[in-house]
Design an enzyme around this catalytic site. Structure first.
Site, short mmCIF file in Angstrom:
data_model
loop_
_atom_site.label_atom_id
_atom_site.label_comp_id
_atom_site.label_asym_id
_atom_site.label_seq_id
_atom_site.Cartn_x
_atom_site.Cartn_y
_atom_site.Cartn_z
N LYS A 549 14.00 54.87 48.11
CA LYS A 549 14.61 54.48 46.83
C LYS A 549 16.01 55.11 46.81
O LYS A 549 16.34 55.92 47.64
CB LYS A 549 13.76 55.00 45.64
CG LYS A 549 13.44 56.48 45.72
CD LYS A 549 12.42 56.92 44.67
CE LYS A 549 11.02 56.42 45.00
NZ LYS A 549 10.34 55.91 43.79
N ARG A 550 16.82 54.76 45.83
CA ARG A 550 18.14 55.38 45.73
C ARG A 550 17.96 56.88 45.55
O ARG A 550 16.96 57.35 45.00
CB ARG A 550 18.92 54.78 44.56
CG ARG A 550 19.44 53.39 44.78
CD ARG A 550 20.52 53.33 45.82
NE ARG A 550 21.73 54.06 45.45
CZ ARG A 550 22.91 53.47 45.19
NH1 ARG A 550 23.01 52.15 45.22
NH2 ARG A 550 23.97 54.16 44.88
N LYS A 555 14.69 61.10 40.42
CA LYS A 555 13.62 60.56 41.29
C LYS A 555 12.97 61.69 42.10
O LYS A 555 11.90 61.52 42.67
CB LYS A 555 14.20 59.47 42.18
CG LYS A 555 14.68 58.22 41.41
CD LYS A 555 15.41 57.24 42.33
CE LYS A 555 15.99 56.05 41.57
NZ LYS A 555 15.00 55.02 41.20
N LYS A 663 5.26 47.41 45.33
CA LYS A 663 5.26 46.84 46.68
C LYS A 663 4.33 47.64 47.60
O LYS A 663 3.57 47.08 48.39
CB LYS A 663 6.70 46.82 47.23
CG LYS A 663 7.63 45.90 46.46
CD LYS A 663 9.10 46.19 46.71
CE LYS A 663 9.98 45.38 45.77
NZ LYS A 663 11.42 45.83 45.78
C1 LIG Z 1 27.07 50.98 35.53
C2 LIG Z 1 26.30 51.77 36.47
C3 LIG Z 1 24.88 51.30 36.54
C4 LIG Z 1 24.52 50.37 37.53
C5 LIG Z 1 23.19 49.97 37.62
C6 LIG Z 1 22.27 50.48 36.72
C7 LIG Z 1 20.86 49.98 36.86
C8 LIG Z 1 20.28 49.70 35.54
C9 LIG Z 1 20.04 51.00 37.54
C10 LIG Z 1 18.75 50.40 38.02
O1 LIG Z 1 18.71 49.77 39.04
N1 LIG Z 1 17.69 50.68 37.26
C11 LIG Z 1 16.38 50.42 37.80
O2 LIG Z 1 15.96 49.13 37.41
C12 LIG Z 1 14.70 48.78 37.97
C13 LIG Z 1 14.39 47.34 37.59
O3 LIG Z 1 14.05 47.25 36.27
C14 LIG Z 1 13.61 49.75 37.51
O4 LIG Z 1 12.40 49.42 38.14
C15 LIG Z 1 14.00 51.19 37.82
O5 LIG Z 1 13.07 52.07 37.25
C16 LIG Z 1 15.39 51.48 37.27
O6 LIG Z 1 15.85 52.76 37.68
C17 LIG Z 1 22.61 51.38 35.74
C18 LIG Z 1 23.95 51.80 35.65
#
Ligand SMILES: CCc1ccc([C@H](C)CC(=O)N[C@@H]2O[C@H](CO)[C@@H](O)[C@H](O)[C@H]2O)cc1
Length: 814
Positions: A549-550, A555, A663
């Site tokens: 994961k990232r 996390k 998954k």
């Molecule tokens: C603007 C910077 C930025 C970019 C991307 C995000 C995303 C919302 C981060 C993200 O990928 N969140 C993840 O989304 C998934 C799909 O719903 C969830 O399963 C994860 O828990 C959540 O961390 C936030 C802020």
């Protein structure tokens, strides 16, 4: 209508050679692997084209209500295999290519993965559009065609280095450019009011503009003859070359507009939690939503469409706050261009938008300073002010003159600078606001947006995430798929709840043996891939303990590191008899946002621990740490089917949902996890006996935080924790250099915002249970089968059904 080529081996060979000869201008004998790959891709396109064109025609004809999914990210993964599967051509293609002396697998490797996303949010969008196509729901996914996707990660001395992702360097065979469909997108300038036959109106006088060129990508449904569209916008200058300036000798100036314009869709922002608030990012967001809204009005709707009927015709789903500038843009078009009355336009807008929130971290909620927004989009700021004004009047009516609440609910925040709170704008404008897992949605209602939940009863709902079973089971785990299909038939691929019928097979020793063999085979496959890709050896007989994961502190990859160090320290200190240790290989996959210093340090530490553990003869054959660089969808498709243990160990209340967790469970891995995000729903469905739960619950986290969390007290109280942290601090993994990882250790001892130390002993305890459980392979396999059987709910098809029933009120059409 266009006819598809015959779905026969001969037909396929003919089409392939045609694409090779006339498409690539080469013969089979002198064709490169790239030539053959492109010719193959074009051949698959040809088979899907007839359906696509037919669908586009029928969608225009029947005018059913459609979903416009607005997302700044789509983490698509490789397309070839998915399109072969969807068109039911996988076997024919394999045979046809073999007839031409070509190994399909060689061509597979030619495909560059379109990495147009960071992580969970982007991949979810890709799963959702796959499900909508497979369910036959009219949908267009709108986004940005970044020239450079998520960076390529390499490790230099164990530290992350980023390389640009030039995924288009050879072009992409899956895209169709439509420069004729370009939209003009304006920026800057000022606004003015004018009298329009007695009606005071406002208009925007922009200062500059760019062209948004659409590129269409096929989104084929699974063997249902349907193909939806993903429409990604690319920026080019309106007038790319200024001959006058050129002739004046200022060549650079002559092309400046072009460079400036192209920057808008040049690169994906690699942040996935902390917005940088850069102007270019806002330009990107406005660019694609303005082009998409224009596209809906120009392409999807007949010119004389009655605007008040828009809610019956289109719903825009906002994938987090990134596309929310679409709301004032939609109002601008309805009021300024279509001359609709403000209130009528607002009533329509509130029915045409819905917002999905994907995070719980306050720092991830986007806010745009009014200075910047007003300079780039002056008319939109005016519209946002008006929306906020009307909103606060309504708030005052409901809650009275409670200035505190008014200030807290205002879309315009005053601190640290006067800014637009995009999540508030999305909530005020959206017909529905949903979280992505039960716990997340509850926390949104109770903690993140409680005032709004009180003000808008019924607006806040939940739709738990899901993943597409086509890519993440059928394609990435063909041997498990074969076993399931032998037992249940093929229906499960589009009706995943059918997996429930596997419960009975968990009691069948023969089936358990076959299931265990599938897992072992997937481990061997992974071993071959990692040897080829990174020179890694995956040892037989090891439990594969996987955390992919990232990289983010919430996390808690650091908790995983402490477990590894604790196990290692136990052996080298002689405290634990090496014979008693369950051999484990720990596999990490994680990219850190380039500006996220602590995350990059943790990556460095993981690699440092790995190189010490992997080269220490005292733990030879017992412990191994593998960290393949550049974790992406393609690697996930190899790692997830091979995993035994899925690490979902975020601090309760921080992970909105997670989708990797789903998954892994669907591919027969057992989960060790906290009660966070969708882990809660996974545990409820698979049963406590088939899930290794540990750690504080969200309320316990809140109360520990409230009473004051002193991480060092946990250090003092736990000798195992102390020994592990001391080993890192002593430089055991940095050649004795105590300073290298000191920032990590002191952060844990004196800050530890995500309570790694507080959950440490529970985690170590749970890991001991994992070791004990793994010793009984047959029972482990039974539990793994029950995880697969009970996780059909986590199909993105089910998520889409929930969105349709609770938010969109569209239906599969024709
Ligand atoms: C603007 C910077 C930025 C970019 C991307 C995000 C995303 C919302 C981060 C993200 O990928 N969140 C993840 O989304 C998934 C799909 O719903 C969830 O399963 C994860 O828990 C959540 O961390 C936030 C802020």
């Amino acid at each position: 209508p266009v006819a598809a080529p015959p779905s026969t081996v001969d037909g396929f060979v003919r089409e392939f050679l045609l694409n090779l000869n006339s498409g690539r201008g080469v013969t089979l004998s002198n064709a490169s692997a790239t030539d053959k790959y492109f010719a193959l891709a074009h051949t698959v396109r040809d088979y899907l084209m007839a359906r696509w064109l037919e669908d586009l025609r029928r969608q225009r004809e029947v005018q059913d209500k459609g979903v416009a999914y607005l997302s700044a990210e789509y983490l698509l993964g490789r397309q070839l295999d998915n399109n072969l599967l969807a068109s039911g051509l996988s076997e024919i293609a394999e045979e046809a290519l073999a007839a031409c002396g070509i190994d399909l697998d060689v061509l597979r490797q030619q495909e560059v993965e379109p990495g147009l996303g960071n992580g969970g949010l982007g991949r979810l969008a890709a799963c959702f559009i796959d499900s909508l196509a497979t369910m036959g729901v009219p949908n267009v996914g709108y986004g940005i065609r970044y020239e450079y996707g998520i960076f390529r990660q390499t490790f230099v001395d164990g530290q992350q280095a980023e390389q640009p992702d030039a995924w288009l360097s050879l072009g992409s065979p899956w895209e169709f450019a439509h420069p004729e469909g370009a939209q003009t997108i304006a920026f800057g300038g000022h606004t003015e009011t004018y009298d329009d036959e007695g009606v005071p109106r406002s208009r925007w006088i922009p200062a500059w503009n760019v062209q948004a060129v659409p590129y269409n990508y096929m989104v084929p449904g699974y063997q249902n003859g349907r193909v939806n569209t993903l429409r990604l916008w690319s920026a080019v200058a309106t007038n790319s070359f200024d001959l006058r300036v050129f002739n004046s000798g200022d060549y650079e100036e002559a092309v400046r507009a072009q460079t400036y314009a192209e920057n808008i869709s040049k690169v994906l922002y690699p942040e996935d939690s902390t917005p940088q608030g850069k102007e270019l990012r806002l330009q990107q967001q406005y660019f694609f939503v303005a082009a998409s809204i224009r596209d809906v009005f120009d392409v999807m709707l007949p010119a004389d469409f009655e605007l008040t009927n828009l809610p019956e015709r289109i719903i825009f789903q906002l994938n987090d706050t990134h596309p929310v500038i679409a709301v004032p843009e939609f109002m601008r078009v309805l009021v300024d261009e279509k001359k609709m009355d403000w209130d009528a336009a607002w009533a329509v807008t509130q029915q045409c938008f819905a917002y999905t929130c994907h995070t719980l971290l306050p720092e991830a909620l986007e806010v745009w300073p009014v200075e910047l927004l007003g300079r780039l989009l002056p008319r939109h700021l005016e519209i946002i002010y008006r929306i906020n004004e009307d909103f606060l009047v309504a708030v005052r009516e409901k809650f009275g003159d409670d200035e505190m609440r008014i200030r807290d609910m205002s879309i315009i925040g005053e601190h640290p600078v006067r800014s637009v709170r995009m999540a508030y704008l999305a909530t005020v404008a959206g017909a529905k606001v949903n979280g992505v897992a039960e716990l997340h949605s509850q926390l949104l209602r109770d903690k993140v947006l409680p005032d709004f939940n009180e003000f808008y009863p019924g607006k806040f709902i939940n739709v738990t995430n899901g993943v597409t079973p086509r890519r993440f089971v059928r394609l990435s785990n063909p041997s498990l798929s074969g076993l399931i299909t032998d037992a249940l038939g093929t229906g499960w691929v589009t009706d995943l709840e059918r997996l429930r019928e596997l419960e009975a097979y968990a009691e069948d020793p023969e089936f358990r043996t076959q299931f265990a063999e599938v897992k072992a085979a997937n481990k061997r496959l992974l071993s071959d891939v990692l040897r080829e890709r990174d020179g890694f050896e995956v040892s037989d007989g090891h439990m594969l303990d996987v955390m992919v994961k990232r990289l983010h502190e919430y996390k808690r990859q650091m908790l995983k590191v402490l477990h590894i160090v604790t196990t290692y320290e136990g052996i080298i200190s002689g405290r634990v008899a090496v014979g008693d240790v369950q051999p484990r290989t720990f596999i990490f996959g994680a990219k850190a946002a380039p500006g996220y210093v602590m995350a990059k340090r943790i990556i460095h530490l993981i690699n440092a621990v790995g190189s010490v553990v992997n080269n220490d003869p005292r733990v030879e054959g017992k412990l191994k740490v593998l960290f393949p660089p550049n974790y992406n969808v393609t690697l996930a498709e190899r790692v997830i089917p091979a995993a035994d243990l899925s690490e979902q160990i975020s601090l309760a209340g921080k992970e909105a949902s997670g989708t990797g967790n789903m998954k892994f469970a669907l591919n027969g891995a057992l989960t060790i996890g906290t009660d966070d995000g969708a882990n809660v729903e996974i545990r409820e469905l698979v049963g406590d006996d088939n899930f290794f739960l540990f750690g504080m619950s969200e309320p316990e986290v809140e109360s520990l935080w409230a009473k004051g969390y002193k991480p060092s007290s946990f250090y003092n109280a736990d000798s195992g924790l102390r020994r592990s942290l001391d080993l890192i601090a002593a430089g055991a993994f940095s050649g004795g250099d105590r300073s290298m990882f000191e920032p990590i250790v002191s952060n844990l001892l004196y800050d530890d915002r995500f309570m790694v130390l507080a959950d440490y002993s529970a985690y170590i305890g749970a890991q001991a249970k994992v070791d004990a459980a793994y010793a009984d392979q047959d029972a482990w396999t039974r539990s793994a089968i029950l995880n697969v059987a009970r996780c059909g709910y986590f199909s993105s098809d089910r998520s889409m059904r929930d969105y349709i029933e609770r938010i969109w009120h569209t239906a599969p059409s024709f």
